[in-house]
Design an enzyme around this catalytic site. Structure first.
Site, PDB file in Angstrom:
ATOM      1  N   PRO A   1      92.585  22.401   6.061  1.00  0.00           N
ATOM      2  CA  PRO A   1      91.916  21.116   5.483  1.00  0.00           C
ATOM      3  C   PRO A   1      92.716  20.020   5.607  1.00  0.00           C
ATOM      4  O   PRO A   1      94.017  19.900   5.246  1.00  0.00           O
ATOM      5  CB  PRO A   1      91.661  21.534   4.235  1.00  0.00           C
ATOM      6  CG  PRO A   1      91.617  23.079   4.152  1.00  0.00           C
ATOM      7  CD  PRO A   1      92.297  23.417   5.373  1.00  0.00           C
ATOM      8  N   CYS A   2      92.159  18.845   5.635  1.00  0.00           N
ATOM      9  CA  CYS A   2      92.968  17.561   5.943  1.00  0.00           C
ATOM     10  C   CYS A   2      93.063  16.482   4.796  1.00  0.00           C
ATOM     11  O   CYS A   2      93.505  15.494   5.147  1.00  0.00           O
ATOM     12  CB  CYS A   2      92.641  16.890   7.223  1.00  0.00           C
ATOM     13  SG  CYS A   2      90.605  16.505   7.087  1.00  0.00           S
TER      14      CYS A   2
END
Length: 454
Positions: A138-139
């Site tokens: 996840p960014c």
């Protein structure tokens, strides 16, 4: 030859879908969101039943689903009761856990526990080697938008270090290749120190880490619209390669070799025009119905409609009257080739002024009929202001299905869960059309490796 995959941070399955379409065998998926896991299970049922030439069973499930409450019962009755081996497969291999410390969070799984779990599956299935690991941690913490919102907290966010769980899985199973998808903001996160740290960590376990054919990461940012997706969407696709398998170096694949461009403009109209028109609060969150009559079907629409019994996840959410007024103004401006910034709206429609705090001027945006759709992001679950449908007669934001169309999901891809969960799954996904190109490139690389060994 069958190639075996470990899928990490799977989300609703955009990257997964591309590899599934290319016939890869998924040994395990690890995903923290329960509704995304349920979507992955449903899609795994689709691919398994398709292989068994039993898609009528899958389609029967789609056309009978009417609510979240009933879906699990229907899946048991219509699919799992007939194929208990399929139930065992999806429940064993799709793991609803988040990476972390189980002592602090019972829903989390440590790297060692994940490795043991996956190792058990490989032994039970007599899998000799994992060919590829895929996924993008996840960014939010290091995307450009995320860092802007989180400010100094971004450097303290555990999500900055989720790649280490990914690294531990790669280190243990030693695939020839891994695919690490992420946002361009990763390049500049922590003044470039994060991407450098990731490279060094993978180098320490014997893996190179390539962002593209150019020496500069920034020059390797791709736009999904250049690869058959009807959407402007900038991304980085890193390839990790085991140096022992590539003693003479690694040449980054040319994605253009693996797709044929559609001979039509990649516009919102060519993505969405065949879907049934809706007004606010019309439609259905699950099974909507069969396709209506259409005089014109674009190539893109025909591709995504193939094999689908009809329209799914197509409900127009409610909007307050004032927002609909703004939508109408923005649609009219869009038809003139312009847009209205937030501060240009009538005072009576400006609800987000907060003293000296700067307002986001591009708060409302239309997917112009004759324009390439702009980027679909997970914020679409909050409101539809940035995703306004171009038809003034419909006067609303996009449905889940319309967002999924722009993301290139097939029409028979069924998103489980409440509407908010469906939107999150779509907004966070890798476009499946791009994912399939990546999967083809990976297969070609693996086949070259096999030929070199023989």
């Amino acid at each position: 030859m069958t190639y075996h995959v470990i899928d990490l941070f799977s989300g609703g399955g955009g990257l997964t879908e591309g590899f599934a379409q290319e016939g890869y065998d998924f040994i395990a998926h690890i995903e923290k969101d329960p509704w995304a896991c349920e979507t992955l299970r449903t899609r795994a049922c689709y691919h398994w039943l398709k292989q068994q030439t039993k898609l009528d069973v899958y389609n029967n499930y789609l056309t009978k689903t009417q609510s979240v409450r009933k879906n699990a019962i229907l899946k048991n009755d219509l699919i799992y009761s007939q194929y208990p081996e399929l139930y065992e497969l999806v429940m064993t291999r799709i793991i609803n856990k988040t990476f972390g410390n189980p002592r602090q969070n019972q829903e989390s799984i440590s790297s060692r526990d994940a490795i043991n779990y996956i190792s058990n599956i490989t032994r039970q299935n007599q899998t000799s080697r994992i060919s590829v690991v895929i996924g993008g941690p996840p960014c939010q913490a290091y995307s450009l938008i995320g860092r802007g919102r989180m400010k100094e907290k971004a450097s303290e966010d555990d999500r900055n270090f989720l790649f280490k769980y990914y690294l531990e899985i790669v280190k243990e199973f030693q695939p020839a290749l891994f695919v690490f998808e992420n946002v361009p903001g990763l390049i500049s996160a922590q003044k470039g120190q994060l991407i450098q740290a990731i490279r060094e960590e993978f180098d320490n376990i014997g893996y190179g880490f390539a962002s593209g054919p150019n020496d500069s990461d920034r020059q390797n940012i791709i736009d999904c619209r250049d690869y058959g997706v009807y959407q402007t969407r900038k991304r980085l696709i890193f390839f990790g390669y085991r140096k022992a398998d590539y003693p003479h170096g690694f040449k980054y694949p040319d994605f253009h070799m693996y797709f044929e461009p559609q001979e039509e403009p990649a516009t919102t109209y060519n993505a969405l025009s065949d879907l049934p028109p809706l007004k606010v609060q019309e439609g259905a969150d699950f099974w909507f119905g069969e396709y209506g009559p259409n005089k014109y079907i674009s190539n893109y629409q025909a591709m995504l409609r193939e094999g689908s019994p009809g329209v799914l996840n197509h409900f127009a959410r409610p909007h307050r009257y004032e927002d609909l007024q703004i939508y109408g103004m923005q649609i009219e401006a869009s038809q003139r080739g312009s847009k209205i910034s937030y501060s240009q709206l009538p005072e009576s429609l400006q609800f987000h002024k907060n003293g000296k705090k700067k307002v986001f001027e591009d708060r409302f945006r239309v997917h112009g009929k004759d324009e390439v759709p702009h980027t679909i992001v997970a914020h679409i679950t909050k409101d539809g202001h940035y995703n306004i449908h171009p038809d003034p007669n419909q006067l609303r934001s996009l449905t889940v299905r319309e967002a999924a169309r722009i993301q290139s999901f097939p029409d028979n891809y069924f998103f489980e869960g409440p509407r908010t969960a469906q939107f999150v799954q779509v907004g966070n996904a890798v476009p499946p059309s791009l994912a399939r190109i990546i999967a083809k490139a990976v297969r070609n690389e693996l086949e070259i490796q096999e030929r070199m060994k023989s």
